[in-house]
Design a protein around this motif. Sequence first.
Motif, PDB file in Angstrom:
ATOM      1  N   GLN A 168     -36.215  41.327  70.415  1.00 52.00           N
ATOM      2  CA  GLN A 168     -36.623  40.290  71.361  1.00 52.00           C
ATOM      3  C   GLN A 168     -35.608  40.146  72.491  1.00 52.00           C
ATOM      4  O   GLN A 168     -35.976  39.972  73.661  1.00 52.00           O
ATOM      5  N   MET A 169     -34.329  40.219  72.159  1.00 51.73           N
ATOM      6  CA  MET A 169     -33.300  40.105  73.183  1.00 51.73           C
ATOM      7  C   MET A 169     -33.380  41.251  74.184  1.00 51.73           C
ATOM      8  O   MET A 169     -33.319  41.049  75.403  1.00 51.73           O
ATOM      9  N   VAL A 170     -33.526  42.473  73.685  1.00 51.91           N
ATOM     10  CA  VAL A 170     -33.585  43.632  74.583  1.00 51.91           C
ATOM     11  C   VAL A 170     -34.854  43.586  75.429  1.00 51.91           C
ATOM     12  O   VAL A 170     -34.830  43.918  76.620  1.00 51.91           O
ATOM     13  N   GLU A 171     -35.940  43.156  74.840  1.00 52.81           N
ATOM     14  CA  GLU A 171     -37.190  43.028  75.617  1.00 52.81           C
ATOM     15  C   GLU A 171     -37.023  42.003  76.731  1.00 52.81           C
ATOM     16  O   GLU A 171     -37.604  42.158  77.815  1.00 52.81           O
ATOM     17  N   TYR A 172     -36.228  40.968  76.494  1.00 54.04           N
ATOM     18  CA  TYR A 172     -35.948  39.993  77.548  1.00 54.04           C
ATOM     19  C   TYR A 172     -35.178  40.655  78.691  1.00 54.04           C
ATOM     20  O   TYR A 172     -35.489  40.447  79.876  1.00 54.04           O
ATOM     21  N   LEU A 173     -34.165  41.458  78.355  1.00 51.39           N
ATOM     22  CA  LEU A 173     -33.407  42.158  79.392  1.00 51.39           C
ATOM     23  C   LEU A 173     -34.300  43.109  80.181  1.00 51.39           C
ATOM     24  O   LEU A 173     -34.189  43.218  81.415  1.00 51.39           O
ATOM     25  N   ILE A 174     -35.194  43.785  79.484  1.00 56.97           N
ATOM     26  CA  ILE A 174     -36.126  44.702  80.158  1.00 56.97           C
ATOM     27  C   ILE A 174     -37.063  43.927  81.084  1.00 56.97           C
ATOM     28  O   ILE A 174     -37.366  44.372  82.197  1.00 56.97           O
ATOM     29  N   SER A 175     -37.476  42.734  80.653  1.00 57.01           N
ATOM     30  CA  SER A 175     -38.373  41.918  81.490  1.00 57.01           C
ATOM     31  C   SER A 175     -37.696  41.477  82.784  1.00 57.01           C
ATOM     32  O   SER A 175     -38.376  41.202  83.785  1.00 57.01           O
TER      33      SER A 175
END
Length: 357
Positions: A168-175
Amino acid sequence: MEARIAQVAVKAGVSIATVSRAFAKPDLVSPKTRKRVYEAAESLNYSISRSATAMKTGHSFRIALLVSEDIATWFNSRLFSGLNAVLSTAGYDIVIYQIETPEERRGFFETLPVRRNADAVIVSSFAIEADETRRLRSVGVPIIGINPPVPNVCDASIRIDDRGGMRQMVEYLISLGHTDIAYISPVITTRLSHSAEARALGFRDACASASTSIRSRELFFDERSDSSMEQLADRIVDLGEDMPTALCCYADLGALPLAFALQRRRIDIPGRISLAGFDDATYSAQYGLTTMHQDPRRLGTLAARRTLDLIGDESVQESSASEREHDVSSAIDETNRHIVVNLELMPRLTTGYPIRR
């Protein structure tokens, strides 16, 4: 002259059996009744021998807590606070064992059935083996896992989803638009398997499933070195134009010193590089660190209640209302013995949109 149990019962307005139960198995007596019994006992100068009670009931009134790091760490100290808040009220002491090697772990599980000096074992954040569980089950001692790498080996468990949380954290950075992200973690130096190791898998999951191409890297440091973060910051700065736009740390206790080291090298956070952690540990909010929030004290209180359930041979099929609160996930197994507690993404000041190169 010391009063007798019958006098305490009369003064508290309860039966003799209830007075005995209030001292022998306080978790089976309502808090209101327990308070009346204790107040009556104190006013009458009544005392009960703990050792005699232990002999009579077959309980040691001790819980063994196994940790692999010092109890004074951020996670362990808060975990202990949650455990103690529930267990001490129920009349149990917590005995801490620091386990650092598989040999120490095996030694503990070989000798405990012989000593029989604990009513339950709580294992925090590292893996145990199935035969160790069977050994304790044979003498009626349950094992409760807190963040166990393999939950089903335990009789009950309370855990966070390390892998899903990091994803979830990495997906936030990607977003935010980051496509060049590095995962920061220590070199594994212990031979015990720890739950936090799954966070690297979450990082890889998010990068592999992204809708855009992600350049992912994993950078390691030796946490045994006092200058590990200074050395890592130098390695990152030396990358120059090849520096990633975002760093995702395995834990806040790595992210915070790395942030200070980078800023001493005039690397702007989040202007030049975004930085995220995991745990929401001490000073993370004050610094403004983007992180995943978990609550070790809450894990401790939930684990303590499970422990009392299992010691008392009570069913854990029905969860209490408090365990259905917003911070407990629906990811509960059929017997309700293995519970996953929700994490919360905390976007703060250390992450932003990537700079254009």
